[in-house]
Enzyme design. Structure first.
Site, short mmCIF file in Angstrom:
data_model
loop_
_atom_site.label_atom_id
_atom_site.label_comp_id
_atom_site.label_asym_id
_atom_site.label_seq_id
_atom_site.Cartn_x
_atom_site.Cartn_y
_atom_site.Cartn_z
N TYR A 66 1.16 -1.83 -0.37
CA TYR A 66 -0.45 0.26 0.13
C TYR A 66 0.74 1.02 -0.32
O TYR A 66 0.43 2.39 -0.37
CB TYR A 66 -1.27 0.30 1.11
N GLU A 67 2.40 0.73 0.53
CA GLU A 67 2.92 2.57 0.05
C GLU A 67 2.92 2.86 -0.85
O GLU A 67 4.00 3.87 -1.48
CB GLU A 67 4.33 2.12 1.13
N ALA A 94 1.77 -7.51 12.86
CA ALA A 94 0.50 -6.68 13.72
C ALA A 94 -1.21 -7.09 12.94
O ALA A 94 -0.98 -6.85 11.27
CB ALA A 94 0.32 -4.93 13.95
N MET A 197 -1.96 -6.61 6.28
CA MET A 197 -1.72 -6.23 5.54
C MET A 197 -0.15 -6.55 4.68
O MET A 197 0.67 -5.21 3.68
CB MET A 197 -1.34 -4.21 5.04
N ASN A 221 -5.91 -5.48 17.16
CA ASN A 221 -7.34 -4.96 17.64
C ASN A 221 -8.93 -6.02 16.84
O ASN A 221 -8.40 -7.63 16.31
CB ASN A 221 -7.85 -4.26 16.54
O1 LIG Z 1 3.69 -4.69 8.78
P1 LIG Z 1 2.43 -4.74 9.80
O2 LIG Z 1 2.02 -6.11 8.81
O3 LIG Z 1 3.02 -5.20 11.29
O4 LIG Z 1 1.35 -3.41 9.68
C1 LIG Z 1 0.04 -4.07 10.05
C2 LIG Z 1 -0.46 -3.36 8.56
C3 LIG Z 1 0.20 -2.04 8.48
O5 LIG Z 1 0.83 -1.85 7.66
C4 LIG Z 1 -1.03 -1.27 9.81
C5 LIG Z 1 -1.91 -1.21 9.88
O6 LIG Z 1 -2.48 -0.45 11.41
O7 LIG Z 1 -0.16 -2.63 10.48
N1 GUN Z 2 -6.26 -5.44 7.24
C1 GUN Z 2 -6.33 -4.95 8.35
N2 GUN Z 2 -4.40 -4.40 8.87
C2 GUN Z 2 -4.21 -4.83 10.37
N3 GUN Z 2 -3.23 -5.13 11.21
C3 GUN Z 2 -3.70 -4.48 12.68
N4 GUN Z 2 -4.88 -5.14 12.06
C4 GUN Z 2 -5.10 -4.91 10.85
C5 GUN Z 2 -6.78 -4.93 10.73
O1 GUN Z 2 -7.07 -5.39 11.84
N5 GUN Z 2 -6.81 -5.10 9.34
#
Ligand SMILES: O=P(O)(O)O[C@@H]1C[C@H](O)[C@@H](CO)O1
Ligand code: GUN
Length: 265
Positions: A66-67, A94, A197, A221
């Protein structure tokens, strides 16, 4: 000494590199052809050092589709790790919990993935195959190595972490917008336990060149599945959730946890 293990730090998880001894740090912008990290919570540097006496490299800050980077650009560091002699990739992220039994702060060892990007044609291996790295049609049914998963689970048990350690399927969607309620419901119905993502392109390229992969999602979350919910996903919550996880929840990312993660001898 060249690293045998590479750890990719997910959003807000750059602190994992703090556990390395004898650190040598390289900003990504000083490394030829490396992308730049543009996301809050991703510092953008490689930290080389020792973990339990074994040479490791931590990537503090990853790159995301997405960047604006292509799926193959986001995986460039994986091939660098391979050429450095890395054998094991520990990939962290995350993620939002789709599984209703998951709580914020849970750790999910990734058993498998569903890639909305990959199924839609965005595979990092698209294009001419570079035989120096791997075969044209790599298998992905064993992407997340069972032995590593079992060892990680055993470690979690030894550390008394089982009450917040899960196993499940990670879904990749492109981002940067979070999912709609209908999308969360659909991903869960498809078999997803967590959504994020990142990670999947890295894992595909790692498996292509024969790295052994352990994937770890931190549930920062709960995905919103209900139209009556007032919850709204946001990146601040994602970053805050992880800090809280490290500081308060049994320290699953504490050095003691990481030394139990199997490293090549
Ligand atoms: O790099 P990650 O996958 O840990 O980061 C997650 C996905 C997005 O970059 C971001 C959304 O809050 O967190
Ligand atoms: N797509 C997605 N990425 C995340 N990264 C941390 N939380 C979320 C989420 O709820 N959705």
């Amino acid at each position: 000494q060249r690293p045998k293990t590479a750890i990719i730090c997910g959003s807000g998880l750059g602190g994992l590199a703090d556990v390395l001894d004898n650190k040598t740090i390289f900003p990504c912008e000083d490394i030829p052809h490396f992308p730049r990290s543009t996301v809050a919570g991703h510092i953008g540097r490689l930290v080389f050092g020792d973990l339990s006496g074994q040479p490791c490299v931590c990537m503090q800050g990853r790159f995301h589709y997405y960047e604006g980077y292509s799926v193959s650009t986001v995986t460039f560091p994986i091939r660098v790790f391979f050429l450095l002699g890395v054998e094991i990739l520990i990939v962290t992220n995350a993620a939002g919990g789709l599984n209703p039994h998951f709580q914020v702060g849970d750790i999910m060892f990734i058993r498998d993935h569903i890639s909305m990007l990959g199924l839609g044609g965005q595979n990092p291996l698209r294009g001419p195959n570079d035989e120096r790295f791997g075969v044209r049609f790599p298998c992905m049914s064993d992407a997340y190595e069972q032995d590593l998963l079992s060892l990680a689970m055993e470690s979690a048990q030894e550390l008394g972490f089982l009450s917040f350690v899960r196993e499940g399927v990670y879904c990749l969607q492109a981002g940067p917008s979070y999912e709609t309620i209908a999308e969360c419901r659909a991903l869960h119905a498809l078999g997803g336990d967590a959504v994020g993502m990142s990670t999947v392109p890295e894992v595909i390229v790692a498996r292509h060149c024969g790295l052994r992969v352990l994937g770890i999602s931190l549930i920062t979350n709960k995905a919103v599945m209900n139209y009556n919910s007032q919850e709204k996903a946001n990146h601040e919550e994602v970053l805050a959730g992880e800090l809280q996880l490290i500081l308060e929840l049994g320290k699953p990312l504490h050095p003691n946890a990481w030394v139990c993660i199997p490293l090549p001898s």
